[in-house]
Design an enzyme around this catalytic site. Sequence first.
Site, mmCIF file in Angstrom:
data_model
loop_
_atom_site.group_PDB
_atom_site.id
_atom_site.type_symbol
_atom_site.label_atom_id
_atom_site.label_comp_id
_atom_site.label_asym_id
_atom_site.label_seq_id
_atom_site.Cartn_x
_atom_site.Cartn_y
_atom_site.Cartn_z
ATOM 1 N N THR A 55 -1.296 8.714 -6.109
ATOM 2 C CA THR A 55 -0.866 7.383 -6.532
ATOM 3 C C THR A 55 -2.098 6.595 -6.976
ATOM 4 O O THR A 55 -3.217 7.107 -6.965
ATOM 5 C CB THR A 55 -0.173 6.638 -5.382
ATOM 6 O OG1 THR A 55 -1.171 6.215 -4.429
ATOM 7 C CG2 THR A 55 0.846 7.518 -4.684
ATOM 8 N N CYS A 56 -1.892 5.322 -7.329
ATOM 9 C CA CYS A 56 -3.036 4.514 -7.754
ATOM 10 C C CYS A 56 -3.984 4.213 -6.597
ATOM 11 O O CYS A 56 -5.162 3.925 -6.806
ATOM 12 C CB CYS A 56 -2.570 3.215 -8.404
ATOM 13 S SG CYS A 56 -1.640 2.130 -7.293
ATOM 14 N N TYR A 117 5.908 -1.029 0.502
ATOM 15 C CA TYR A 117 6.730 0.151 0.751
ATOM 16 C C TYR A 117 6.882 1.060 -0.455
ATOM 17 O O TYR A 117 7.647 2.024 -0.411
ATOM 18 C CB TYR A 117 8.117 -0.266 1.265
ATOM 19 C CG TYR A 117 8.122 -0.464 2.763
ATOM 20 C CD1 TYR A 117 8.445 0.575 3.624
ATOM 21 C CD2 TYR A 117 7.767 -1.686 3.313
ATOM 22 C CE1 TYR A 117 8.434 0.403 4.987
ATOM 23 C CE2 TYR A 117 7.760 -1.875 4.681
ATOM 24 C CZ TYR A 117 8.095 -0.822 5.521
ATOM 25 O OH TYR A 117 8.072 -0.996 6.877
#
Length: 422
Positions: A55-56, A117
């Site tokens: 992910t980032c 989340y």
Amino acid sequence: MQTENKSTNFYNIGVSYVKADAHTRGKFSLSKENQLNLLEEAKAIGLGEIFVLSTCNRTEITGFAEHPFQIIGLLCKHSNGSVEEFAKVSYVNKNQEAIQHLFRMGTGLDSQILGDYEIVGQLRQAFKQAKEFGTTNGYLERLLNCVMQASKRVKNETKLSSGTTSVSYAAVQYIIKNLPDYNSKNILVFGLGKMGKHTCLNLAEYTKNKSVCLINRTEEKVDAFVKENPAIRKAKYENLNKEIANADVLIVSTGADVPTVAKEHILTNKELLVLDLSMPANVSHDVKELANVTLVNVDELSKITDETLAVRQQEIPVAEGIIEEHKAEFNEWLNHRRFVPAINALKQSLLTIQKDEINFHKKKIENFDEMQAEVITSRFIQKITTQFVKHLKDEKTSVSQSIEVMSKVFGTTLQSINAKDN
């Protein structure tokens, strides 16, 4: 720690926002294609229980290996990061530490913005990808199920996710706080992945700006989105340079492996705020050389907080209590799974003795009540196995030593039993 093989341990290795800046994380970021290539090589070299998350904010690999370097080597081979760089900014979690890390990550406690989340869906998708590729097992599936159950409870039973704080939200808040007349500015959103969609929706919710333009390589996606959000204007990808020249704010969320915006795309001398929400960076570093451009990346955006974070901080102990419940549930399952083969082997040995003894007495005793003898001896077997289960559940008990003693007592070879101490 019981694993699928006696010589392996459960590891979680990776880099995240905690130690690695956006540029370094970008080097270790894995495209979808590289993730699949990594899983394929993992299977080829015998690491058959593994999944990848990129992910980032983080890139992680979770699974079983004889040594963590086997997994680290895969990450470095399929990304642009080196082993030397990894050693400076990485973390390596083993067995219970790896389990704890997954629980904290899956409940939002380890997110760059507390309680964010988005990672939950990303974690679920990472496991789904590995399962479809055939690199998961019962251990991983049970663990992820427990993590997701804990995550659901934390979200429903605490205020850890109260308010809205995410990178896309932070981008809009940055615009609001730094551009006094933001409602009259021309805003161009480039890229319509999940981040781009959230950014557009946050612009609509938190501003009254009616000059938002959207560009994406795949025009059909823009058509569908604009149809549901008619206040947003769409533009064609071939007009990107023209639209950038017309923009006061450029938000880049293209999610590509290489920069999609460089100096040559910016054909204007007026002030331009560029927000890069992508990882790796999708705005080339040379854009910073332009005096009229202010470039802000995900790390800077993630520093933006609001009053809801104070509320979230107070919820951490409650969330940690929920984690402990579900972690205990998983470890109970793990411990039970650890000695089930031993119990089954013991029971089989006792059933063999039972059968032999009943056959012996049938020949020796006239009118021998075989059914009654079977009922009585079966109760003995049940009581013996129950006591042995209690013995194995003792935390100080060595399963391998217990199996060895049982083998000597009953003359049974239990080489097929796969049990390893925590």
